[in-house]
Motif scaffolding. Structure first.
Motif, PDB file in Angstrom:
ATOM      1  N   LYS A  96       0.806  -1.200   0.000  1.00 59.67           N
ATOM      2  CA  LYS A  96       0.000   0.000   0.000  1.00 59.67           C
ATOM      3  C   LYS A  96       0.851   1.267   0.000  1.00 59.67           C
ATOM      4  CE  LYS A  96      -3.893   1.803   2.561  1.00 59.67           C
ATOM      5  NZ  LYS A  96      -4.689   1.628   3.772  1.00 59.67           N
ATOM      6  N   LYS A  97       1.870   1.283   0.868  1.00 53.64           N
ATOM      7  CA  LYS A  97       2.624   2.515   1.034  1.00 53.64           C
ATOM      8  C   LYS A  97       3.370   2.877  -0.246  1.00 53.64           C
ATOM      9  CE  LYS A  97       5.387   4.893   4.415  1.00 53.64           C
ATOM     10  NZ  LYS A  97       6.773   4.888   3.905  1.00 53.64           N
ATOM     11  N   GLU A  98       3.977   1.859  -0.892  1.00 52.24           N
ATOM     12  CA  GLU A  98       4.703   2.108  -2.140  1.00 52.24           C
ATOM     13  C   GLU A  98       3.754   2.683  -3.194  1.00 52.24           C
ATOM     14  OE1 GLU A  98       5.210  -0.358  -0.226  1.00 52.24           O
ATOM     15  OE2 GLU A  98       7.337  -0.844  -0.118  1.00 52.24           O
ATOM     16  N   ALA A  99       2.567   2.106  -3.268  1.00 51.24           N
ATOM     17  CA  ALA A  99       1.622   2.571  -4.283  1.00 51.24           C
ATOM     18  C   ALA A  99       1.178   4.003  -3.988  1.00 51.24           C
ATOM     19  CB  ALA A  99       0.415   1.646  -4.352  1.00 51.24           C
ATOM     20  N   LEU A 100       0.894   4.293  -2.729  1.00 49.13           N
ATOM     21  CA  LEU A 100       0.330   5.610  -2.404  1.00 49.13           C
ATOM     22  C   LEU A 100       1.365   6.725  -2.458  1.00 49.13           C
ATOM     23  CD1 LEU A 100      -2.147   4.864   0.503  1.00 49.13           C
ATOM     24  CD2 LEU A 100      -2.599   5.072  -1.913  1.00 49.13           C
ATOM     25  N   THR A 101       2.654   6.399  -2.288  1.00 48.38           N
ATOM     26  CA  THR A 101       3.656   7.469  -2.321  1.00 48.38           C
ATOM     27  C   THR A 101       4.386   7.540  -3.658  1.00 48.38           C
ATOM     28  OG1 THR A 101       5.214   5.952  -1.274  1.00 48.38           O
ATOM     29  CG2 THR A 101       4.085   7.495   0.167  1.00 48.38           C
ATOM     30  N   SER A 102       3.966   6.753  -4.648  1.00 50.19           N
ATOM     31  CA  SER A 102       4.647   6.796  -5.948  1.00 50.19           C
ATOM     32  C   SER A 102       4.247   8.066  -6.694  1.00 50.19           C
ATOM     33  CB  SER A 102       4.254   5.583  -6.778  1.00 50.19           C
ATOM     34  OG  SER A 102       2.909   5.712  -7.163  1.00 50.19           O
ATOM     35  N   ASN A 103       5.057   8.446  -7.686  1.00 48.28           N
ATOM     36  CA  ASN A 103       4.648   9.630  -8.457  1.00 48.28           C
ATOM     37  C   ASN A 103       3.731   9.237  -9.607  1.00 48.28           C
ATOM     38  OD1 ASN A 103       6.167   8.921 -10.724  1.00 48.28           O
ATOM     39  ND2 ASN A 103       7.798  10.369 -10.312  1.00 48.28           N
ATOM     40  N   THR A 104       3.632   7.926  -9.885  1.00 51.06           N
ATOM     41  CA  THR A 104       2.755   7.477 -10.982  1.00 51.06           C
ATOM     42  C   THR A 104       1.328   7.950 -10.787  1.00 51.06           C
ATOM     43  OG1 THR A 104       4.089   5.495 -11.168  1.00 51.06           O
ATOM     44  CG2 THR A 104       1.950   5.446 -12.217  1.00 51.06           C
ATOM     45  N   ILE A 105       0.818   7.816  -9.544  1.00 53.57           N
ATOM     46  CA  ILE A 105      -0.593   8.150  -9.343  1.00 53.57           C
ATOM     47  C   ILE A 105      -0.848   9.632  -9.569  1.00 53.57           C
ATOM     48  CG2 ILE A 105      -1.101   6.210  -7.829  1.00 53.57           C
ATOM     49  CD1 ILE A 105      -0.857   8.088  -5.453  1.00 53.57           C
ATOM     50  N   TRP A 106       0.190  10.472  -9.401  1.00 48.40           N
ATOM     51  CA  TRP A 106      -0.007  11.907  -9.626  1.00 48.40           C
ATOM     52  C   TRP A 106       0.227  12.281 -11.067  1.00 48.40           C
ATOM     53  CZ3 TRP A 106      -2.588  14.515  -6.185  1.00 48.40           C
ATOM     54  CH2 TRP A 106      -2.650  13.972  -4.892  1.00 48.40           C
ATOM     55  N   ARG A 107       1.138  11.553 -11.729  1.00 41.41           N
ATOM     56  CA  ARG A 107       1.405  11.903 -13.126  1.00 41.41           C
ATOM     57  C   ARG A 107       0.372  11.314 -14.067  1.00 41.41           C
ATOM     58  NH1 ARG A 107       7.812  12.704 -14.114  1.00 41.41           N
ATOM     59  NH2 ARG A 107       8.053  14.228 -12.447  1.00 41.41           N
ATOM     60  N   CYS A 108      -0.495  10.450 -13.567  1.00 38.35           N
ATOM     61  CA  CYS A 108      -1.569   9.909 -14.407  1.00 38.35           C
ATOM     62  C   CYS A 108      -2.502  11.048 -14.792  1.00 38.35           C
ATOM     63  CB  CYS A 108      -2.342   8.845 -13.649  1.00 38.35           C
ATOM     64  SG  CYS A 108      -3.920   8.462 -14.407  1.00 38.35           S
ATOM     65  N   LEU A 109      -2.738  11.191 -16.111  1.00 34.00           N
ATOM     66  CA  LEU A 109      -3.552  12.313 -16.589  1.00 34.00           C
ATOM     67  C   LEU A 109      -5.010  11.941 -16.718  1.00 34.00           C
ATOM     68  CD1 LEU A 109      -0.959  13.159 -19.209  1.00 34.00           C
ATOM     69  CD2 LEU A 109      -1.861  14.911 -17.744  1.00 34.00           C
ATOM     70  N   GLY A 110      -5.342  10.678 -16.448  1.00 33.78           N
ATOM     71  CA  GLY A 110      -6.728  10.259 -16.612  1.00 33.78           C
ATOM     72  C   GLY A 110      -7.154  10.218 -18.057  1.00 33.78           C
ATOM     73  N   CYS A 111      -6.251   9.842 -18.973  1.00 33.33           N
ATOM     74  CA  CYS A 111      -6.631   9.819 -20.388  1.00 33.33           C
ATOM     75  C   CYS A 111      -7.306   8.504 -20.744  1.00 33.33           C
ATOM     76  CB  CYS A 111      -5.431  10.069 -21.291  1.00 33.33           C
ATOM     77  SG  CYS A 111      -4.289   8.698 -21.429  1.00 33.33           S
ATOM     78  N   HIS A 112      -7.304   7.541 -19.854  1.00 31.85           N
ATOM     79  CA  HIS A 112      -7.997   6.267 -20.031  1.00 31.85           C
ATOM     80  C   HIS A 112      -7.424   5.394 -21.134  1.00 31.85           C
ATOM     81  CE1 HIS A 112     -10.892   8.220 -17.484  1.00 31.85           C
ATOM     82  NE2 HIS A 112     -11.537   7.102 -17.323  1.00 31.85           N
ATOM     83  N   THR A 113      -6.222   5.730 -21.657  1.00 37.20           N
ATOM     84  CA  THR A 113      -5.652   4.878 -22.707  1.00 37.20           C
ATOM     85  C   THR A 113      -5.369   3.485 -22.152  1.00 37.20           C
ATOM     86  OG1 THR A 113      -4.632   6.848 -23.599  1.00 37.20           O
ATOM     87  CG2 THR A 113      -3.869   4.762 -24.463  1.00 37.20           C
TER      88      THR A 113
END
Lengths: 291, 153
Positions: B21-38
């Motif tokens: 959980k902690k690795e996933a929540l503190t990664s930068n991936t979740i913030w850099r995701c633009l929600g483009c749904h590709t």
């Protein structure tokens, strides 16, 4: 002409509503000639896309619900911005599926219009061209085919809708079909669905420049004259970030080409072209679309 | 966007599956995701990855964990502040607030886009004044936004 083909509510969204007059004005002109009347939603608010749904599921649903509560019954809601479309359609989907959410939001904003469909702008153009092709309703006099203009169509992430949001499925080939119907030369190129980097462009310009240089050079390699998009945000992003490149390409809105096709003269609307960072007038003159 | 993320969408799905959980929540991936749904559109398992990312961002905020990509979080916050103030987003005000909030990132960021931005304001592409909603609408929007976890982070 008193009777309209279609009367619809219109949700502009922040980009189209404040700062993309060069797209919303031609849209109104083109649709008026096609017999579609748009009524802007009164007192609309931010649709909550990108940051809204990123920071809270309820934010996005409630912001969408408030907008939908402004829409009168019996008129479809046209949302030209693909991102606003996705967010409002998602909110509408949640309101339909979850009666409790609907009840909670109706207590806040009054009746919410979930019965009328949410449409994208190319759905409207599609409809008009389909009717013309079926000879049910001819296009008005004075249309002017965009012969010779080589366009690369760019959807951005607007092509990635789940089936629940858009019953017709993802709009693959929608813009291409419309442009072919208008007589333009549609170029096949690799990046119609590549992301334009949306809000990352504002935070990390260097990332955006890399992503957009791929898009623009992909279109340049296929000898396209212009990129055409229906998203005002993509248009602005690409123009801003291609300023650093040597091979610049003008980015037009689908609505502008629709207006030119419906007989508007490009030379009468210099105020549209002035709002482009990369001037599209030379290419329009070269392809005889200027006057 | 994948090449600028630390784990990438498939990496985040794997972390979630493994319960890290902690690795996933503190990664930068979740913030850099633009929600483009590709990724969601091509996912062979039909996972709505963009919505999972939304959920992880909200979890990160409500658990008050360190944010993986500060400038992007600040951008989201400025955007919501703008929506809170006017009911709609006001781009010039939004970018100004973002500049002030990321002052600590150094002079490169202070000057970033200032010339291009000024040019666009002078052209009339970016409006100088915000467009705002009227009457009770503002209070309604404010109420929606204040209920969410981002206000307390």
């Amino acid at each position: 002409m008193s009777e309209y083909l279609l009367q619809a509510s219109y949700f502009p969204g922040c980009t189209m509503g404040t700062g993309a007059e060069e797209s919303s004005e031609p849209m109104m002109l083109a649709l008026e000639k096609m017999g579609v009347k748009l009524y802007m939603l009164e007192d609309w608010n931010c649709c909550g896309s990108s940051s809204g749904h990123a920071l809270g599921h309820d934010i996005a649903t409630s912001l969408g619900a408030r907008n939908l509560s402004k829409a009168p019954l019996g008129r479809p809601i046209v949302i030209p911005c693909p991102n606003c479309f996705r967010n409002m359609a998602t909110a509408r989907h949640h309101l339909i599926e979850e009666p409790e959410t609907l009840k909670k939001n109706e207590a806040e904003f009054g009746r919410i219009n979930i019965t009328d469909p949410v449409l994208n702008i190319y759905d409207i153009y599609h409809h008009v061209f389909n009717l013309a092709r079926m000879k049910a309703r001819a296009l008005p006099e004075g249309v002017r085919p965009l012969t010779g203009l080589k366009v690369a169509t760019y959807y951005g992430c607007g092509a990635m809708y789940p089936k629940v949001l858009r019953p017709a499925g993802p709009p693959r080939n929608s813009i291409e079909r419309i442009l072919m119907e208008m007589g333009a030369d549609v170029v096949t190129w690799p990046w119609p669905n590549k992301c334009c980097s949306a809000f990352v462009s504002a935070v990390y310009p260097e990332i955006a420049e890399e992503m957009i240089s791929q898009i623009v050079s992909g279109a340049v390699d296929q000898d396209a004259d212009v990129l055409v998009t229906s998203c005002a945000m993509c248009q602005m992003n690409i123009e801003m970030r291609e300023m650093a490149m040597t091979n610049k390409m003008p980015i037009l809105h689908l609505n502008q080409l629709a207006a030119i096709f419906m007989g508007e003269k490009a030379k009468d609307h210099t105020d549209w072209w002035k709002l482009h960072l990369v001037d599209p007038t030379p290419i329009l003159k070269k392809r005889n679309l200027w006057d | 966007m994948y090449q600028y993320m630390d784990y990438g969408p498939h990496g985040i799905m794997r972390l979630v599956v493994l319960g890290l959980k902690k690795e996933a929540l503190t990664s930068n991936t979740i913030w850099r995701c633009l929600g483009c749904h590709t990724c969601a559109a091509v996912c062979p398992m039909a996972i709505n990855i963009a919505s999972v990312m939304d959920y992880l961002r909200q979890e990160c905020l409500s658990e008050k964990l360190p944010v993986g990509d500060k400038p992007i979080w600040e951008f989201h916050r400025c955007m919501m502040n703008s929506a809170r103030m006017f009911g709609r987003t006001f781009k010039v005000g939004l970018m100004t607030e973002h500049k002030l909030r990321t002052l600590g990132m150094g002079p490169k960021v202070w000057m970033q886009d200032s010339i291009l931005g000024t040019k666009m304001i002078l052209m009339g592409k970016l409006h100088k004044l915000p467009s705002s909603i009227m009457g009770t609408g503002k209070a309604q929007v404010r109420k929606i936004l204040d209920a969410a976890p981002w206000r307390k982070y």
